[in-house]
Design a protein around this motif. Sequence first.
Motif, PDB file in Angstrom:
ATOM      1  N   TYR A  12     -28.564  -2.806  -9.196  1.00  0.00           N
ATOM      2  CA  TYR A  12     -27.461  -1.861  -9.082  1.00  0.00           C
ATOM      3  C   TYR A  12     -26.559  -1.979 -10.302  1.00  0.00           C
ATOM      4  O   TYR A  12     -26.513  -3.008 -10.961  1.00  0.00           O
ATOM      5  N   GLY A  13     -25.807  -0.931 -10.561  1.00  0.00           N
ATOM      6  CA  GLY A  13     -24.838  -0.974 -11.637  1.00  0.00           C
ATOM      7  C   GLY A  13     -23.748  -1.986 -11.315  1.00  0.00           C
ATOM      8  O   GLY A  13     -23.564  -2.394 -10.168  1.00  0.00           O
ATOM      9  N   THR A  14     -23.023  -2.365 -12.328  1.00  0.00           N
ATOM     10  CA  THR A  14     -21.992  -3.389 -12.171  1.00  0.00           C
ATOM     11  C   THR A  14     -20.985  -3.033 -11.087  1.00  0.00           C
ATOM     12  O   THR A  14     -20.625  -3.883 -10.281  1.00  0.00           O
ATOM     13  N   ILE A  15     -20.549  -1.795 -11.047  1.00  0.00           N
ATOM     14  CA  ILE A  15     -19.550  -1.403 -10.044  1.00  0.00           C
ATOM     15  C   ILE A  15     -20.087  -1.604  -8.639  1.00  0.00           C
ATOM     16  O   ILE A  15     -19.370  -2.044  -7.745  1.00  0.00           O
ATOM     17  N   TRP A  16     -21.366  -1.317  -8.434  1.00  0.00           N
ATOM     18  CA  TRP A  16     -21.956  -1.467  -7.107  1.00  0.00           C
ATOM     19  C   TRP A  16     -22.117  -2.937  -6.732  1.00  0.00           C
ATOM     20  O   TRP A  16     -22.096  -3.289  -5.563  1.00  0.00           O
ATOM     21  N   GLN A  17     -22.267  -3.793  -7.709  1.00  0.00           N
ATOM     22  CA  GLN A  17     -22.338  -5.230  -7.429  1.00  0.00           C
ATOM     23  C   GLN A  17     -21.014  -5.708  -6.838  1.00  0.00           C
ATOM     24  O   GLN A  17     -20.982  -6.477  -5.891  1.00  0.00           O
ATOM     25  N   TYR A  18     -19.917  -5.212  -7.410  1.00  0.00           N
ATOM     26  CA  TYR A  18     -18.599  -5.594  -6.899  1.00  0.00           C
ATOM     27  C   TYR A  18     -18.317  -4.957  -5.538  1.00  0.00           C
ATOM     28  O   TYR A  18     -17.699  -5.582  -4.675  1.00  0.00           O
ATOM     29  N   VAL A  19     -18.781  -3.736  -5.339  1.00  0.00           N
ATOM     30  CA  VAL A  19     -18.623  -3.080  -4.030  1.00  0.00           C
ATOM     31  C   VAL A  19     -19.390  -3.869  -2.970  1.00  0.00           C
ATOM     32  O   VAL A  19     -18.874  -4.127  -1.876  1.00  0.00           O
ATOM     33  N   LEU A  20     -20.611  -4.271  -3.295  1.00  0.00           N
ATOM     34  CA  LEU A  20     -21.414  -5.067  -2.367  1.00  0.00           C
ATOM     35  C   LEU A  20     -20.727  -6.398  -2.071  1.00  0.00           C
ATOM     36  O   LEU A  20     -20.665  -6.832  -0.918  1.00  0.00           O
ATOM     37  N   LEU A  21     -20.169  -7.039  -3.099  1.00  0.00           N
ATOM     38  CA  LEU A  21     -19.450  -8.293  -2.906  1.00  0.00           C
ATOM     39  C   LEU A  21     -18.240  -8.090  -1.991  1.00  0.00           C
ATOM     40  O   LEU A  21     -17.948  -8.930  -1.144  1.00  0.00           O
ATOM     41  N   PHE A  22     -17.549  -6.965  -2.155  1.00  0.00           N
ATOM     42  CA  PHE A  22     -16.408  -6.663  -1.283  1.00  0.00           C
ATOM     43  C   PHE A  22     -16.854  -6.573   0.176  1.00  0.00           C
ATOM     44  O   PHE A  22     -16.235  -7.148   1.064  1.00  0.00           O
ATOM     45  N   PHE A  23     -17.953  -5.854   0.424  1.00  0.00           N
ATOM     46  CA  PHE A  23     -18.429  -5.715   1.809  1.00  0.00           C
ATOM     47  C   PHE A  23     -18.928  -7.044   2.367  1.00  0.00           C
ATOM     48  O   PHE A  23     -18.761  -7.323   3.552  1.00  0.00           O
ATOM     49  N   ILE A  24     -19.502  -7.881   1.523  1.00  0.00           N
ATOM     50  CA  ILE A  24     -19.911  -9.215   1.970  1.00  0.00           C
ATOM     51  C   ILE A  24     -18.673 -10.016   2.369  1.00  0.00           C
ATOM     52  O   ILE A  24     -18.671 -10.718   3.375  1.00  0.00           O
ATOM     53  N   SER A  25     -17.586  -9.886   1.607  1.00  0.00           N
ATOM     54  CA  SER A  25     -16.367 -10.644   1.918  1.00  0.00           C
ATOM     55  C   SER A  25     -15.663 -10.134   3.173  1.00  0.00           C
ATOM     56  O   SER A  25     -14.822 -10.827   3.731  1.00  0.00           O
TER      57      SER A  25
END
Length: 162
Positions: A12-25
Amino acid sequence: MLEFLQDFLQQYGTIWQYVLLFFISLVPVIDISVVVPLGVILGLSPIWVMIIGFLGNLAFVLILAFFFQQIRGWRDKRRAAKGITTPSKKETRARNLWEKYGVPGLAIISPFLVGTDVAAFLAFSLGSSRKSVIGWMIVSLAFWSAILGFTFMQVPNIYDVK
């Protein structure tokens, strides 16, 4: 395991990596003590990982604060249906911490011992004010986000994950 997660995130693009991390948190059992080190070890920007981990965990605490009565009713019905009448080990540990240290102590210690979700739920259950719990959870999450983020900045070099 780390290589699998890194390969998965790199799809995934960088922005989606952070979005995924947000949902994991946002997941109740995954605390900031897991999210921040994981994000940094996987090679994401430590500053953004700290901010996103903080916001994700805080978002769950805020949801719990504003919907506490509904969540507690649902949880009590679910536990009764399963025949669970005694508190869990985490709940007992959190209650002991709350009785010994109050909301400030529980908030500061909770990311490692019981989780911010259990700590916030218990604090609300024991009658702590919404303002007090949210305030102390903000202090705790900000403190531990910074400590963990800055501590784990060198870990990717140790594990050569990049």
